[in-house]
Design a protein around this motif. Structure first.
Motif, PDB file in Angstrom:
ATOM      1  N   UNK A 179       0.892  -1.126   0.097  1.00  0.00           N
ATOM      2  CA  UNK A 179      -0.114   0.088   0.082  1.00  0.00           C
ATOM      3  C   UNK A 179       0.773   1.306   0.008  1.00  0.00           C
ATOM      4  N   UNK A 180       2.113   1.080   0.668  1.00  0.00           N
ATOM      5  CA  UNK A 180       2.842   2.233   0.782  1.00  0.00           C
ATOM      6  C   UNK A 180       3.436   3.032  -0.511  1.00  0.00           C
ATOM      7  N   UNK A 181       3.369   2.132  -1.589  1.00  0.00           N
ATOM      8  CA  UNK A 181       3.858   2.435  -2.714  1.00  0.00           C
ATOM      9  C   UNK A 181       2.627   2.663  -3.925  1.00  0.00           C
ATOM     10  N   UNK A 182       1.540   2.202  -3.455  1.00  0.00           N
ATOM     11  CA  UNK A 182       0.404   2.374  -4.560  1.00  0.00           C
ATOM     12  C   UNK A 182       0.226   0.848  -5.052  1.00  0.00           C
ATOM     13  N   UNK A 183       0.857  -0.215  -4.815  1.00  0.00           N
ATOM     14  CA  UNK A 183       0.670  -1.512  -5.598  1.00  0.00           C
ATOM     15  C   UNK A 183      -0.717  -1.936  -5.176  1.00  0.00           C
ATOM     16  N   UNK A 184      -1.267  -1.489  -3.850  1.00  0.00           N
ATOM     17  CA  UNK A 184      -2.514  -1.910  -3.627  1.00  0.00           C
ATOM     18  C   UNK A 184      -3.051  -0.628  -2.948  1.00  0.00           C
ATOM     19  N   UNK A 185      -4.147  -0.354  -3.488  1.00  0.00           N
ATOM     20  CA  UNK A 185      -4.928   0.936  -2.998  1.00  0.00           C
ATOM     21  C   UNK A 185      -5.944   0.549  -1.763  1.00  0.00           C
ATOM     22  N   UNK A 222      14.046   9.033  -0.989  1.00  0.00           N
ATOM     23  CA  UNK A 222      13.739   9.282   0.260  1.00  0.00           C
ATOM     24  C   UNK A 222      13.479   8.022   1.370  1.00  0.00           C
ATOM     25  N   UNK A 223      12.556   7.051   0.782  1.00  0.00           N
ATOM     26  CA  UNK A 223      11.967   6.214   1.395  1.00  0.00           C
ATOM     27  C   UNK A 223      12.275   4.743   0.861  1.00  0.00           C
ATOM     28  N   UNK A 224      12.849   3.612   1.664  1.00  0.00           N
ATOM     29  CA  UNK A 224      13.118   2.360   1.191  1.00  0.00           C
ATOM     30  C   UNK A 224      12.253   1.537   1.700  1.00  0.00           C
ATOM     31  N   UNK A 225      11.500   0.909   0.830  1.00  0.00           N
ATOM     32  CA  UNK A 225      10.604  -0.462   1.301  1.00  0.00           C
ATOM     33  C   UNK A 225      11.080  -1.605   1.035  1.00  0.00           C
ATOM     34  N   UNK A 271       6.902   7.214  -6.949  1.00  0.00           N
ATOM     35  CA  UNK A 271       7.661   6.026  -7.173  1.00  0.00           C
ATOM     36  C   UNK A 271       9.027   6.402  -7.950  1.00  0.00           C
ATOM     37  N   UNK A 272       8.957   7.175  -8.521  1.00  0.00           N
ATOM     38  CA  UNK A 272      10.470   7.464  -9.597  1.00  0.00           C
ATOM     39  C   UNK A 272      11.383   8.215  -8.546  1.00  0.00           C
ATOM     40  N   UNK A 273      10.912   9.192  -7.766  1.00  0.00           N
ATOM     41  CA  UNK A 273      11.443  10.135  -6.981  1.00  0.00           C
ATOM     42  C   UNK A 273      11.678   9.897  -5.686  1.00  0.00           C
ATOM     43  N   UNK A 274      10.633   9.321  -4.980  1.00  0.00           N
ATOM     44  CA  UNK A 274      10.730   9.500  -3.443  1.00  0.00           C
ATOM     45  C   UNK A 274      10.994   7.944  -2.819  1.00  0.00           C
ATOM     46  N   UNK A 275      10.366   6.839  -3.639  1.00  0.00           N
ATOM     47  CA  UNK A 275      10.235   5.613  -3.088  1.00  0.00           C
ATOM     48  C   UNK A 275      10.717   4.559  -3.956  1.00  0.00           C
ATOM     49  N   UNK A 276      11.465   3.783  -3.085  1.00  0.00           N
ATOM     50  CA  UNK A 276      12.257   2.630  -3.953  1.00  0.00           C
ATOM     51  C   UNK A 276      11.960   1.199  -3.149  1.00  0.00           C
TER      52      UNK A 276
END
Length: 380
Positions: free
Chosen positions: A49-55, A160-163, A80-85
């Motif tokens: 959910x944190x990167x929008x794969x599941x809403x 900025x954020x690593x999942x 996804x491109x700039x803040x989360x990986x």
């Protein structure tokens, strides 16, 4: 759900599974936030959910104020491109690409030029210790090395954020510990904000600044490793932590007390005896200004009082133990065995606190400090 029905009852009535139920938490910048639980607890659904794969069907997911739960597809792609990986459990490397090209893949998606992405991928690979493997194929690397490539790919985009969804779950135990140590080393240098998913409590306790324990889609407790082990919120959490080695969770700082000390040139053998009786300790540290001169025991100070010409300085022993505040209690077994207090010092060797041997034993046993064996804290 709003009527209070259980997860099982909802599935029986609707055929739908409640993945995450009214979960709320905040991750401070630069911390590792570990989410752990058994299979089916909802932790992997949560991280997706944190990167929008599941809403989510309700609620907000805020990254720097941007609501991932309700934003447009364009905004989500930008986040996804700039803040989360994301780093996956099974590496997710492209077998036909070199290590360098795998590490640079996120940069390619962002439209970064060939030479620049090669340069940044090389830097990321060097950060994870794979700078010499840029032209290798993924299948030429061990499992632990492949997972480091996945980590380098995430780091190359400078998110900025690593999942991290159980990223070390497929690794052998020895390799797994090596990669865990590598992550801690990197985090100390880079200070990324990390949400780390695991089902392994030992891994959670090792890595997490904060740990959230999930059950049936809910968070049942959030806290530091020490808070969760020392004060489990219910029987479920207590069962999780029952067999944990407390010596690896708690540190010298967690059992240290404010130091009561003596000063050379000011205190005497008589005041040393009186001070130890007042605070019910069998030994105290003696300072020479801000420096530790040594430690004196009640027995030696009392003997000095009875002997003409013997001063406090004459009975101060330089045979004492010092540790850092973050030293694990497991490393204090031997120092505590001599019965003398252990000095907790900073990088400049200044006295920050004192660990009494009885306090070490009390914490390792899980008993309150007040119930420490009387012999360790009794009036001398």
């Amino acid at each position: 759900m709003q009527a209070g029905e259980s997860k099982d009852a909802i599935f029986e009535a609707t055929g739908s599974t409640v993945g995450v139920n009214n979960v709320s938490f905040e991750v401070p910048e630069g911390q590792i936030f570990v989410v752990m639980g058994l299979s089916g607890s909802g932790k992997s659904t949560l991280v997706r959910m944190l990167n929008g794969l599941i809403r989510p069907t309700a609620g907000e997911i805020l990254v720097d104020g941007e609501d991932i739960a309700s934003c447009s597809p364009q905004t989500l792609r930008a986040v996804r491109r700039n803040k989360i990986a994301m780093v996956f459990q099974h590496f997710a490397l492209f077998p036909h690409l070199s290590v360098a090209d795998n590490a640079a893949y996120g940069l390619k998606i962002k439209g970064v030029g060939t030479s620049e992405r090669r340069k940044r991928a090389q830097i990321a690979l060097e950060q994870v210790g794979l700078g010499a493997y840029t032209d290798s194929a993924p299948d030429e690397l061990s499992g632990g090395m492949q997972q480091r490539v996945g980590l380098a790919r995430a780091l190359a985009t400078d998110p900025e954020v690593l999942l991290m969804d159980e990223p070390f779950g497929a690794l052998d135990p020895l390799i797994r510990r090596e990669v865990q140590d590598e992550l801690l080393r990197l985090q100390k240098a880079l200070r990324k904000t990390i949400v780390f998913i695991t089902h392994d409590l030992n891994e959670a306790l090792l890595l997490g600044d904060q740990i959230a324990i999930m059950k049936d889609g809910k968070l049942v407790q959030v806290g530091t490793a020490q808070e969760i082990v020392d004060h489990p919120t219910d029987d479920y959490v207590a069962a999780f932590v029952a067999d944990i080695d407390r010596g690896k969770v708690f540190t010298a700082e967690s059992v240290a007390e404010q130091p009561v000390f003596l000063q050379l040139g000011t205190d005497t053998a008589e005041t040393a005896v009186q001070s130890m009786e007042d605070v019910q300790r069998n030994a105290l540290y003696v300072m020479n200004g801000e420096d530790i001169a040594g430690v004196v025991t009640y027995q030696d100070a009392a003997a000095a009082v009875r002997t003409d010409g013997v001063t406090l300085a004459d009975v101060v022993s330089s045979d004492f133990q010092t540790v850092d505040a973050d030293t694990a209690l497991s490393e204090l077994y031997a120092p505590a065995s001599n019965g003398l207090p252990i000095a907790v010092t900073d990088d400049n060797n200044r006295l920050l606190g004192v660990v009494e041997p009885g306090a070490v034993l009390a914490q390792l046993s899980g008993e309150p400090a007040a119930s420490v064996d009387a012999a360790a804290a009794a009036k001398p």
